[in-house]
Design an enzyme around this catalytic site. Sequence first.
Site, PDB file in Angstrom:
ATOM      1  N   ASP A  54     -33.134 -25.221  -7.863  1.00 55.64           N
ATOM      2  CA  ASP A  54     -32.624 -24.683  -6.600  1.00 55.64           C
ATOM      3  C   ASP A  54     -33.381 -23.395  -6.262  1.00 55.64           C
ATOM      4  O   ASP A  54     -33.624 -22.546  -7.128  1.00 55.64           O
ATOM      5  CB  ASP A  54     -31.116 -24.406  -6.730  1.00 55.64           C
ATOM      6  N   ILE A  55     -33.738 -23.243  -5.000  1.00 53.76           N
ATOM      7  CA  ILE A  55     -34.515 -22.083  -4.557  1.00 53.76           C
ATOM      8  C   ILE A  55     -33.692 -20.792  -4.627  1.00 53.76           C
ATOM      9  O   ILE A  55     -34.243 -19.701  -4.710  1.00 53.76           O
ATOM     10  CB  ILE A  55     -35.044 -22.323  -3.114  1.00 53.76           C
TER      11      ILE A  55
ATOM     12  N   HIS B  97     -26.797 -34.468  -2.729  1.00 49.32           N
ATOM     13  CA  HIS B  97     -27.416 -33.818  -3.885  1.00 49.32           C
ATOM     14  C   HIS B  97     -26.340 -33.383  -4.860  1.00 49.32           C
ATOM     15  O   HIS B  97     -25.222 -33.055  -4.464  1.00 49.32           O
ATOM     16  CB  HIS B  97     -28.267 -32.613  -3.452  1.00 49.32           C
TER      17      HIS B  97
ATOM     18  N   GLY C 213     -19.041 -26.715   2.262  1.00 50.79           N
ATOM     19  CA  GLY C 213     -20.246 -25.903   2.387  1.00 50.79           C
ATOM     20  C   GLY C 213     -21.538 -26.672   2.208  1.00 50.79           C
ATOM     21  O   GLY C 213     -22.556 -26.097   1.824  1.00 50.79           O
ATOM     22  N   GLN C 214     -21.509 -27.978   2.502  1.00 51.45           N
ATOM     23  CA  GLN C 214     -22.761 -28.753   2.409  1.00 51.45           C
ATOM     24  C   GLN C 214     -23.702 -28.299   3.515  1.00 51.45           C
ATOM     25  O   GLN C 214     -23.393 -28.433   4.699  1.00 51.45           O
ATOM     26  CB  GLN C 214     -22.478 -30.257   2.542  1.00 51.45           C
TER      27      GLN C 214
HETATM   28  P1  5GP Z   1     -25.429 -27.345  -0.454  1.00 49.14           P
HETATM   29  O1  5GP Z   1     -24.969 -25.991   0.021  1.00 49.14           O
HETATM   30  O2  5GP Z   1     -25.829 -28.244   0.678  1.00 49.14           O
HETATM   31  O3  5GP Z   1     -24.488 -27.995  -1.423  1.00 49.14           O
HETATM   32  O4  5GP Z   1     -26.717 -27.053  -1.322  1.00 49.14           O
HETATM   33  C1  5GP Z   1     -27.998 -26.996  -0.817  1.00 49.14           C
HETATM   34  C2  5GP Z   1     -28.829 -26.259  -1.846  1.00 49.14           C
HETATM   35  O5  5GP Z   1     -30.187 -26.492  -1.543  1.00 49.14           O
HETATM   36  C3  5GP Z   1     -28.611 -24.751  -1.849  1.00 49.14           C
HETATM   37  O6  5GP Z   1     -28.167 -24.343  -3.131  1.00 49.14           O
HETATM   38  C4  5GP Z   1     -29.983 -24.192  -1.493  1.00 49.14           C
HETATM   39  O7  5GP Z   1     -30.298 -23.022  -2.217  1.00 49.14           O
HETATM   40  C5  5GP Z   1     -30.911 -25.326  -1.839  1.00 49.14           C
HETATM   41  N1  5GP Z   1     -32.099 -25.382  -1.011  1.00 49.14           N
HETATM   42  C6  5GP Z   1     -32.165 -25.328   0.353  1.00 49.14           C
HETATM   43  N2  5GP Z   1     -33.441 -25.416   0.765  1.00 49.14           N
HETATM   44  C7  5GP Z   1     -34.206 -25.524  -0.354  1.00 49.14           C
HETATM   45  C8  5GP Z   1     -35.614 -25.636  -0.565  1.00 49.14           C
HETATM   46  O8  5GP Z   1     -36.430 -25.659   0.354  1.00 49.14           O
HETATM   47  N3  5GP Z   1     -36.031 -25.728  -1.855  1.00 49.14           N
HETATM   48  C9  5GP Z   1     -35.159 -25.699  -2.921  1.00 49.14           C
HETATM   49  N4  5GP Z   1     -35.675 -25.786  -4.156  1.00 49.14           N
HETATM   50  N5  5GP Z   1     -33.827 -25.607  -2.749  1.00 49.14           N
HETATM   51  C10 5GP Z   1     -33.354 -25.503  -1.487  1.00 49.14           C
END
Ligand code: 5GP
Length: 114
Positions: free
Chosen positions: A30-31, A100, A93-94
């Site tokens: 994760d970034i 994923h 919070g998706q």
């Molecule tokens: P969500 O909030 O949708 O459950 O998680 C999305 C995750 O994707 C977040 O933790 C965010 O940091 C990660 N993320 C978003 N854009 C990128 C990216 O371009 N590269 C990487 N490695 N992670 C990302």
Amino acid sequence: MEGCIFCKIISGDIPSKKIYEDDKVYAFYDINPEAPTHFLVIPKEHIESANTLDDSNIDIVSHIFKVIGKLVVDLGISDKGYRVVNNCGEDAGQTVKHIHFHVLGGRSLQWPPG
Ligand code: 5GP
Ligand code: ZN
């Protein structure tokens, strides 16, 4: 799918720190890590969220958990423990509409989540 950042990560159009890849899934760090070890496992097929899992694509979930089981051993977090998180939809919070599974470990994690 066009415009999906995780599809672009799978295709290599957006760079990522890859941990594992096979014909069905892609795993990468994760970034914006929320724990010392924080990676994501995604299907190569674009599936929007847990709400769009059905008989035609549900098998990917067992494969993802099989891969997670291997990666947590490789990354040394299996013994102390880790958390697998799937955020589905707005209230959870998706932010990325490509299903994923977060895997978080390397520290004590609080419960319940915020
Ligand atoms: P969500 O909030 O949708 O459950 O998680 C999305 C995750 O994707 C977040 O933790 C965010 O940091 C990660 N993320 C978003 N854009 C990128 C990216 O371009 N590269 C990487 N490695 N992670 C990302
Ligand atoms: Zn996608």
